[in-house]
Design a protein around this motif. Structure first.
Motif, PDB file in Angstrom:
ATOM      1  N   ILE A   1       0.839  -1.204   0.000  1.00 21.60           N
ATOM      2  CA  ILE A   1       0.000   0.000   0.000  1.00 21.60           C
ATOM      3  C   ILE A   1       0.873   1.253   0.000  1.00 21.60           C
ATOM      4  CG2 ILE A   1      -1.630   1.370   1.372  1.00 21.60           C
ATOM      5  CD1 ILE A   1      -2.853  -1.361   2.282  1.00 21.60           C
ATOM      6  N   ALA A   2       1.877   1.260   0.861  1.00 21.17           N
ATOM      7  CA  ALA A   2       2.778   2.417   0.945  1.00 21.17           C
ATOM      8  C   ALA A   2       3.500   2.641  -0.385  1.00 21.17           C
ATOM      9  CB  ALA A   2       3.781   2.219   2.077  1.00 21.17           C
ATOM     10  N   ALA A   3       3.984   1.553  -0.967  1.00 20.59           N
ATOM     11  CA  ALA A   3       4.708   1.663  -2.237  1.00 20.59           C
ATOM     12  C   ALA A   3       3.779   2.125  -3.365  1.00 20.59           C
ATOM     13  CB  ALA A   3       5.355   0.331  -2.589  1.00 20.59           C
ATOM     14  N   GLN A   4       2.532   1.658  -3.348  1.00 23.11           N
ATOM     15  CA  GLN A   4       1.606   2.085  -4.393  1.00 23.11           C
ATOM     16  C   GLN A   4       1.198   3.549  -4.225  1.00 23.11           C
ATOM     17  OE1 GLN A   4      -1.170  -1.425  -4.584  1.00 23.11           O
ATOM     18  NE2 GLN A   4      -0.590  -1.258  -6.743  1.00 23.11           N
ATOM     19  N   LYS A   5       1.136   4.025  -2.999  1.00 25.65           N
ATOM     20  CA  LYS A   5       0.889   5.458  -2.799  1.00 25.65           C
ATOM     21  C   LYS A   5       2.007   6.267  -3.461  1.00 25.65           C
ATOM     22  CE  LYS A   5      -1.651   5.245   1.594  1.00 25.65           C
ATOM     23  NZ  LYS A   5      -1.617   5.652   3.018  1.00 25.65           N
ATOM     24  N   VAL A   6       3.233   5.817  -3.277  1.00 26.76           N
ATOM     25  CA  VAL A   6       4.386   6.475  -3.889  1.00 26.76           C
ATOM     26  C   VAL A   6       4.277   6.406  -5.407  1.00 26.76           C
ATOM     27  CG1 VAL A   6       6.890   6.256  -4.258  1.00 26.76           C
ATOM     28  CG2 VAL A   6       5.952   6.167  -1.932  1.00 26.76           C
ATOM     29  N   GLU A   7       3.979   5.218  -5.927  1.00 22.05           N
ATOM     30  CA  GLU A   7       3.874   5.058  -7.383  1.00 22.05           C
ATOM     31  C   GLU A   7       2.789   5.953  -7.958  1.00 22.05           C
ATOM     32  OE1 GLU A   7       6.140   3.613  -9.125  1.00 22.05           O
ATOM     33  OE2 GLU A   7       7.091   2.861  -7.308  1.00 22.05           O
ATOM     34  N   HIS A   8       1.658   6.050  -7.294  1.00 22.48           N
ATOM     35  CA  HIS A   8       0.563   6.869  -7.809  1.00 22.48           C
ATOM     36  C   HIS A   8       0.937   8.354  -7.808  1.00 22.48           C
ATOM     37  CE1 HIS A   8      -2.693   3.575  -7.142  1.00 22.48           C
ATOM     38  NE2 HIS A   8      -1.631   3.140  -7.778  1.00 22.48           N
ATOM     39  N   TYR A   9       1.656   8.778  -6.786  1.00 20.20           N
ATOM     40  CA  TYR A   9       2.151  10.158  -6.753  1.00 20.20           C
ATOM     41  C   TYR A   9       3.093  10.397  -7.932  1.00 20.20           C
ATOM     42  CZ  TYR A   9       4.583  14.367  -5.390  1.00 20.20           C
ATOM     43  OH  TYR A   9       5.131  15.629  -5.396  1.00 20.20           O
ATOM     44  N   GLU A  10       3.990   9.454  -8.150  1.00 22.00           N
ATOM     45  CA  GLU A  10       4.955   9.598  -9.239  1.00 22.00           C
ATOM     46  C   GLU A  10       4.260   9.552 -10.605  1.00 22.00           C
ATOM     47  OE1 GLU A  10       9.089   7.804  -7.564  1.00 22.00           O
ATOM     48  OE2 GLU A  10       7.506   6.355  -7.970  1.00 22.00           O
ATOM     49  N   ILE A  11       3.286   8.674 -10.752  1.00 24.23           N
ATOM     50  CA  ILE A  11       2.543   8.590 -12.020  1.00 24.23           C
ATOM     51  C   ILE A  11       1.864   9.931 -12.311  1.00 24.23           C
ATOM     52  CG2 ILE A  11       0.512   7.536 -13.128  1.00 24.23           C
ATOM     53  CD1 ILE A  11       1.415   4.869 -11.707  1.00 24.23           C
ATOM     54  N   ALA A  12       1.236  10.506 -11.308  1.00 22.76           N
ATOM     55  CA  ALA A  12       0.575  11.801 -11.491  1.00 22.76           C
ATOM     56  C   ALA A  12       1.596  12.881 -11.865  1.00 22.76           C
ATOM     57  CB  ALA A  12      -0.183  12.200 -10.222  1.00 22.76           C
ATOM     58  N   THR A  13       2.722  12.885 -11.189  1.00 20.45           N
ATOM     59  CA  THR A  13       3.737  13.906 -11.440  1.00 20.45           C
ATOM     60  C   THR A  13       4.353  13.752 -12.819  1.00 20.45           C
ATOM     61  OG1 THR A  13       4.218  14.077  -9.080  1.00 20.45           O
ATOM     62  CG2 THR A  13       5.894  14.922 -10.597  1.00 20.45           C
ATOM     63  N   TYR A  14       4.791  12.538 -13.159  1.00 21.68           N
ATOM     64  CA  TYR A  14       5.440  12.352 -14.457  1.00 21.68           C
ATOM     65  C   TYR A  14       4.466  12.551 -15.620  1.00 21.68           C
ATOM     66  CZ  TYR A  14       9.782  10.916 -12.295  1.00 21.68           C
ATOM     67  OH  TYR A  14      10.946  10.917 -11.572  1.00 21.68           O
ATOM     68  N   GLY A  15       3.218  12.143 -15.448  1.00 22.54           N
ATOM     69  CA  GLY A  15       2.228  12.377 -16.492  1.00 22.54           C
ATOM     70  C   GLY A  15       2.011  13.859 -16.715  1.00 22.54           C
ATOM     71  N   SER A  16       1.916  14.609 -15.639  1.00 20.72           N
ATOM     72  CA  SER A  16       1.723  16.058 -15.745  1.00 20.72           C
ATOM     73  C   SER A  16       2.948  16.746 -16.333  1.00 20.72           C
ATOM     74  CB  SER A  16       1.396  16.642 -14.374  1.00 20.72           C
ATOM     75  OG  SER A  16       0.180  16.125 -13.900  1.00 20.72           O
ATOM     76  N   LEU A  17       4.130  16.362 -15.877  1.00 24.74           N
ATOM     77  CA  LEU A  17       5.354  16.966 -16.411  1.00 24.74           C
ATOM     78  C   LEU A  17       5.506  16.676 -17.901  1.00 24.74           C
ATOM     79  CD1 LEU A  17       7.938  16.362 -13.545  1.00 24.74           C
ATOM     80  CD2 LEU A  17       7.102  18.574 -14.381  1.00 24.74           C
ATOM     81  N   ARG A  18       5.185  15.468 -18.314  1.00 25.32           N
ATOM     82  CA  ARG A  18       5.253  15.114 -19.738  1.00 25.32           C
ATOM     83  C   ARG A  18       4.317  16.006 -20.552  1.00 25.32           C
ATOM     84  NH1 ARG A  18       2.035  10.224 -20.969  1.00 25.32           N
ATOM     85  NH2 ARG A  18       0.570  11.836 -20.396  1.00 25.32           N
ATOM     86  N   THR A  19       3.112  16.212 -20.035  1.00 23.63           N
ATOM     87  CA  THR A  19       2.144  17.062 -20.724  1.00 23.63           C
ATOM     88  C   THR A  19       2.657  18.496 -20.835  1.00 23.63           C
ATOM     89  OG1 THR A  19       0.315  15.668 -20.011  1.00 23.63           O
ATOM     90  CG2 THR A  19      -0.235  17.922 -20.655  1.00 23.63           C
ATOM     91  N   LEU A  20       3.200  19.027 -19.755  1.00 24.21           N
ATOM     92  CA  LEU A  20       3.737  20.385 -19.780  1.00 24.21           C
ATOM     93  C   LEU A  20       4.908  20.490 -20.758  1.00 24.21           C
ATOM     94  CD1 LEU A  20       3.698  21.436 -16.000  1.00 24.21           C
ATOM     95  CD2 LEU A  20       1.926  21.771 -17.728  1.00 24.21           C
ATOM     96  N   ALA A  21       5.779  19.489 -20.751  1.00 19.89           N
ATOM     97  CA  ALA A  21       6.924  19.499 -21.667  1.00 19.89           C
ATOM     98  C   ALA A  21       6.447  19.500 -23.115  1.00 19.89           C
ATOM     99  CB  ALA A  21       7.829  18.302 -21.395  1.00 19.89           C
ATOM    100  N   ASN A  22       5.449  18.699 -23.410  1.00 21.17           N
ATOM    101  CA  ASN A  22       4.895  18.679 -24.769  1.00 21.17           C
ATOM    102  C   ASN A  22       4.330  20.031 -25.164  1.00 21.17           C
ATOM    103  OD1 ASN A  22       5.401  16.101 -25.889  1.00 21.17           O
ATOM    104  ND2 ASN A  22       3.765  15.211 -24.650  1.00 21.17           N
ATOM    105  N   ILE A  23       3.592  20.646 -24.258  1.00 21.54           N
ATOM    106  CA  ILE A  23       2.987  21.950 -24.554  1.00 21.54           C
ATOM    107  C   ILE A  23       4.058  22.995 -24.844  1.00 21.54           C
ATOM    108  CG2 ILE A  23       1.717  23.871 -23.491  1.00 21.54           C
ATOM    109  CD1 ILE A  23      -0.052  21.735 -22.140  1.00 21.54           C
TER     110      ILE A  23
END
Length: 188
Positions: free
Chosen positions: A127-149
């Motif tokens: 559970i703890a590790a998946q909380k970390v993964e979900h935070y990272e998924i949200a961050t990297y997905g958002s950063l990728r979108t911003l970089a593309n823009i």
């Protein structure tokens, strides 16, 4: 790789492609948001490099311990990839404390201190590790979108690689939980 044509007045900014070709973007609030978030995830990944060995040691499931160990190696590569991104953007790799990751790691630490070695601990670690993964998924997905823009296509590609790794780690954790750990924890 295609070379972007720039006018002599803009030659200075040609290493960081932008949709509008304007050096103003580097000073924009939008670009600053991107850089702040990049610094934040850089700190987070470096913090994880220190935390994951403790989680790996605490895991009683060999499969879980191996998965955490493998992700530690991946995380070290992600730190290097972020440093490459800073370099591509012509910026120094600087970390900014990530309060969210610090909190998530503290939660995992408390769990390891409170729970005895057992499948229940393993379930909690997942559970703890998946909380970390979900935070990272949200961050990297958002950063990728911003970089593309902003037209940072090479940066966006590197962020996409990391995003895929985080999604893979999350999927593996789910598989471990559902295949063995949760059932064992339930029977304790």
């Amino acid at each position: 790789m295609a070379t972007k044509k720039t006018s002599p007045a803009k030659a200075k900014t040609s290493s960081t492609p932008k949709k509008n070709g304007s050096a103003k973007m580097e000073n924009s609030k939008f670009h600053q948001l991107f850089m702040d978030e990049l610094k934040d995830i850089y700190w987070a990944e470096k913090h994880l490099v220190k935390a994951l060995p403790k989680m790996q040691k605490a895991a009683t499931s060999e499969e879980l311990a191996n998965a955490i160990g493998e992700h530690l190696a991946v995380t070290k590569g992600q730190v290097s990839r972020i440093e490459e991104i800073f370099e591509l953007l012509g910026a120094k790799a600087v970390a900014k404390k990530c309060e969210a990751m610090e909190g998530l790691v503290m939660e995992a630490q408390e769990l390891m201190e409170e729970e005895e070695e057992s499948a229940v601990l393993d379930a909690g670690l997942i559970i703890a590790a998946q909380k970390v993964e979900h935070y990272e998924i949200a961050t990297y997905g958002s950063l990728r979108t911003l970089a593309n823009i902003m037209g940072h296509t090479e940066v966006a590609h590197l962020l996409e690689q990391t995003l895929a790794e985080e999604k893979e780690a999350d999927g593996l954790l789910t598989q471990i939980a559902e295949s063995t750990v949760n059932e064992e924890a339930l029977s304790e």
